[in-house]
Each structure stands twice: as structure tokens, then as C-alpha cells.
Design a protein around this motif. Structure first.
Motif, PDB file in Angstrom:
ATOM      1  N   UNK A   1       0.831  -1.212   0.000  1.00 39.85           N
ATOM      2  CA  UNK A   1       0.000   0.000   0.000  1.00 39.85           C
ATOM      3  C   UNK A   1       0.863   1.259   0.000  1.00 39.85           C
ATOM      4  N   UNK A   2       2.007   1.185   0.687  1.00 38.99           N
ATOM      5  CA  UNK A   2       2.899   2.343   0.775  1.00 38.99           C
ATOM      6  C   UNK A   2       3.602   2.597  -0.567  1.00 38.99           C
ATOM      7  N   UNK A   3       4.140   1.539  -1.166  1.00 40.69           N
ATOM      8  CA  UNK A   3       4.887   1.682  -2.428  1.00 40.69           C
ATOM      9  C   UNK A   3       3.975   2.113  -3.565  1.00 40.69           C
ATOM     10  N   UNK A   4       2.753   1.613  -3.566  1.00 38.77           N
ATOM     11  CA  UNK A   4       1.846   1.885  -4.680  1.00 38.77           C
ATOM     12  C   UNK A   4       1.456   3.364  -4.750  1.00 38.77           C
ATOM     13  N   UNK A   5       1.623   4.091  -3.652  1.00 38.24           N
ATOM     14  CA  UNK A   5       1.269   5.514  -3.622  1.00 38.24           C
ATOM     15  C   UNK A   5       2.350   6.401  -4.247  1.00 38.24           C
ATOM     16  N   UNK A   6       3.507   5.847  -4.496  1.00 40.03           N
ATOM     17  CA  UNK A   6       4.599   6.624  -5.079  1.00 40.03           C
ATOM     18  C   UNK A   6       4.337   6.851  -6.577  1.00 40.03           C
ATOM     19  N   UNK A   7       4.976   7.883  -7.178  1.00 42.85           N
ATOM     20  CA  UNK A   7       4.729   8.220  -8.593  1.00 42.85           C
ATOM     21  C   UNK A   7       5.381   7.220  -9.548  1.00 42.85           C
ATOM     22  N   UNK A   8       4.863   5.997  -9.531  1.00 45.91           N
ATOM     23  CA  UNK A   8       5.424   4.903 -10.329  1.00 45.91           C
ATOM     24  C   UNK A   8       4.466   4.550 -11.469  1.00 45.91           C
ATOM     25  N   UNK A   9       4.997   4.443 -12.685  1.00 41.78           N
ATOM     26  CA  UNK A   9       4.192   4.051 -13.847  1.00 41.78           C
ATOM     27  C   UNK A   9       4.420   2.597 -14.229  1.00 41.78           C
ATOM     28  N   UNK A  10       5.620   2.091 -13.975  1.00 46.68           N
ATOM     29  CA  UNK A  10       6.017   0.794 -14.508  1.00 46.68           C
ATOM     30  C   UNK A  10       6.153  -0.260 -13.411  1.00 46.68           C
ATOM     31  N   UNK A  11       5.689  -1.452 -13.722  1.00 49.63           N
ATOM     32  CA  UNK A  11       5.661  -2.548 -12.751  1.00 49.63           C
ATOM     33  C   UNK A  11       7.072  -2.935 -12.301  1.00 49.63           C
ATOM     34  N   UNK A  12       8.063  -2.777 -13.209  1.00 47.27           N
ATOM     35  CA  UNK A  12       9.433  -3.138 -12.858  1.00 47.27           C
ATOM     36  C   UNK A  12       9.956  -2.279 -11.701  1.00 47.27           C
TER      37      UNK A  12
ATOM     38  N   UNK B   1       8.073  -0.692  -9.478  1.00 51.32           N
ATOM     39  CA  UNK B   1       7.306  -1.067  -8.278  1.00 51.32           C
ATOM     40  C   UNK B   1       7.936  -2.289  -7.616  1.00 51.32           C
ATOM     41  N   UNK B   2       8.206  -3.326  -8.402  1.00 54.74           N
ATOM     42  CA  UNK B   2       8.784  -4.560  -7.850  1.00 54.74           C
ATOM     43  C   UNK B   2      10.156  -4.311  -7.232  1.00 54.74           C
ATOM     44  N   UNK B   3      10.964  -3.474  -7.905  1.00 56.44           N
ATOM     45  CA  UNK B   3      12.315  -3.234  -7.398  1.00 56.44           C
ATOM     46  C   UNK B   3      12.284  -2.429  -6.103  1.00 56.44           C
TER      47      UNK B   3
ATOM     48  N   UNK C   1      13.487 -11.835 -21.031  1.00 56.00           N
ATOM     49  CA  UNK C   1      13.142 -11.276 -19.732  1.00 56.00           C
ATOM     50  C   UNK C   1      14.357 -10.706 -19.009  1.00 56.00           C
ATOM     51  N   UNK C   2      15.000  -9.740 -19.642  1.00 52.22           N
ATOM     52  CA  UNK C   2      16.169  -9.116 -19.042  1.00 52.22           C
ATOM     53  C   UNK C   2      15.783  -8.376 -17.770  1.00 52.22           C
ATOM     54  N   UNK C   3      16.730  -8.221 -16.880  1.00 54.87           N
ATOM     55  CA  UNK C   3      16.514  -7.471 -15.656  1.00 54.87           C
ATOM     56  C   UNK C   3      17.454  -6.278 -15.654  1.00 54.87           C
ATOM     57  N   UNK C   4      16.883  -5.085 -15.617  1.00 57.17           N
ATOM     58  CA  UNK C   4      17.671  -3.856 -15.602  1.00 57.17           C
ATOM     59  C   UNK C   4      17.691  -3.312 -14.180  1.00 57.17           C
ATOM     60  N   UNK C   5      18.880  -2.854 -13.742  1.00 62.02           N
ATOM     61  CA  UNK C   5      18.996  -2.264 -12.411  1.00 62.02           C
ATOM     62  C   UNK C   5      18.553  -0.799 -12.487  1.00 62.02           C
ATOM     63  N   UNK C   6      17.456  -0.474 -11.829  1.00 66.80           N
ATOM     64  CA  UNK C   6      16.898   0.870 -11.939  1.00 66.80           C
ATOM     65  C   UNK C   6      17.276   1.759 -10.750  1.00 66.80           C
ATOM     66  N   UNK C   7      17.513   1.186  -9.595  1.00 69.53           N
ATOM     67  CA  UNK C   7      17.771   2.009  -8.404  1.00 69.53           C
ATOM     68  C   UNK C   7      19.245   2.302  -8.223  1.00 69.53           C
TER      69      UNK C   7
END
Length: 222
Positions: free
Chosen positions: A14-25, A27-29, A216-222
């Protein structure tokens, strides 16, 4: 090492979903980052969230989100062109040249009407299938009643639709290049190699596009 309770997982989602996130990747990270930070520290759950919120504040998350698709597209492009070049390297070039030779033999020695029905029309169906498959990638993931796009699917969708353009060019080229008094089939008979090269590019780009999508590549976003 401690783990999140079911109640904490719900609170974190619930906390993470409130952030200005558009992409599921993203959110998961972010979710994984918050969860692992709590599980590997001595802080309380609330202290971990507060500390990470100070780091991943609104503007920072918004900035990461804005650059995420660009970063994903760059990674997908690198993989795609690396795979494409492999089609022309040893030993895979043997398969590519064999396919090229078979295609040239078919266009040169089989009746053009037979080629149209046994090769071109099935490829049109395959072409339509790739296009529809690309459209299906636009589906969005719903978490906690919020819809998320997929940066990876958006980035790889281009490489599924790209072959469509190549094949359309191969089919339309005879019509465009033919004189009014001749038919499009006449162009196939006169310039089989030009059409064949376009069809080869269509097949290789289409197959690689599917391969990249499944990678299904994984990109480091953070």
C-alpha cells in the motif's frame, strides 16, 4: 534473518503503490529494496520505511520513473542487435545461408503462384500474428487497484512490430516498382533476390524479436 509478516507485506504494498510509479518493474524493485532493507537490519518496520522514504523521495522516484523506459529500451536494443549479428557469424551463418539458398531456389524454380500460396500468404498470416501479439503486450498489471505499465514489454514491443514493416515493404515493393502495364508478380520474377533479402530480414528480425521478448532481461533501476 527476519522476514515480513503478511500484515507488513500488505502495508508495504500500500505504501509503495502511492509513489509516482508508472512501470511494474520499478514497483517490484522498490518493494524488494524496502523489504530486504528491513529484513537485513535491526530497525523497526516503521524506521526502515521512514529512512528509505528520505532517500527515495517523491522527486527522486519520479526521476527514476521518467528514465526507466529509456534505460530499458537501450538494454533491449543492445541484446537485439547482438543477437541479430549472431545470425551472420560462424557457425550460425551456415543456417542463415542455407535458408537464403532455399528461399532463392523456391523463388527461382517454383511457379510464382505456388510461391505466393505456399510462402507469401502463410507469411502474411504470421505477420498478422506478430502484430496482434504486439498489441497484446499493452495489457497492464493491476496491484492494489493501481494499473502499472511494463517498461520491458513496451521496449520489446517495437522489435515485434519492426518485422511487420519489413515484410510490408517486401510485399508492397513489387506494386510500387512495377510499371502500370505490368503486374506486381512480374517484379518477383525479375528481381527475386531483392524480395528474398527483405523476407530474410523479416524472418531474422521477427525470430530475434520473439527471442528478446522471452529473454526477460533485468535492468537495475535504483
Amino acid at each position: 534473518m527476519r522476514t515480513l509478516t503478511s500484515e507488513q507485506k500488505t502495508q508495504l504494498a500500500d505504501h509503495i503503490v502511492k509513489k509516482p510509479i508508472k512501470y511494474i518493474e520499478l514497483y517490484n524493485e522498490l518493494y524488494d529494496h524496502y523489504a530486504s532493507s528491513y529484513e537485513n537490519s535491526e530497525e523497526t518496520f516503521e524506521e526502515t520505511i521512514e529512512r528509505l522514504d528520505d532517500h527515495f523521495h517523491y522527486q527522486k522516484v519520479k526521476s527514476i520513473n521518467a528514465n526507466l523506459l529509456k534505460k530499458t529500451k537501450r538494454s533491449v536494443k543492445e541484446i537485439y542487435w547482438s543477437e541479430f549479428k549472431n545470425f551472420w557469424r560462424w557457425p550460425q551463418i551456415l543456417t542463415t545461408l542455407g535458408f537464403l539458398s532455399l528461399g532463392l531456389f523456391i523463388i527461382e524454380y517454383l511457379p510464382i503462384k505456388l510461391v505466393m500460396w505456399s510462402v507469401v500468404i502463410p507469411m502474411l498470416i504470421f505477420n498478422a500474428g506478430i502484430f496482434l501479439y504486439g498489441l497484446s503486450l499493452s495489457k497492464r498489471k493491476i496491484i492494489r487497484f493501481k494499473k502499472f505499465k511494463s517498461a520491458y514489454l513496451n521496449a520489446s514491443q517495437f522489435y515485434l512490430s519492426f518485422p511487420t514493416s519489413i515484410f510490408n515493404l517486401a510485399v508492397l515493393l513489387p506494386v510500387i516498382a512495377s510499371k502500370p502495364e505490368t503486374s506486381g508478380i512480374h517484379f518477383f520474377e525479375q528481381y527475386p533476390l531483392a524480395v528474398l533479402i527483405l523476407i530474410i530480414i523479416f524472418f531474422t528480425s521477427g525470430l530475434i524479436g520473439l527471442k528478446v521478448f522471452k529473454n526477460k532481461i533485468r535492468v537495475q533501476y535504483l
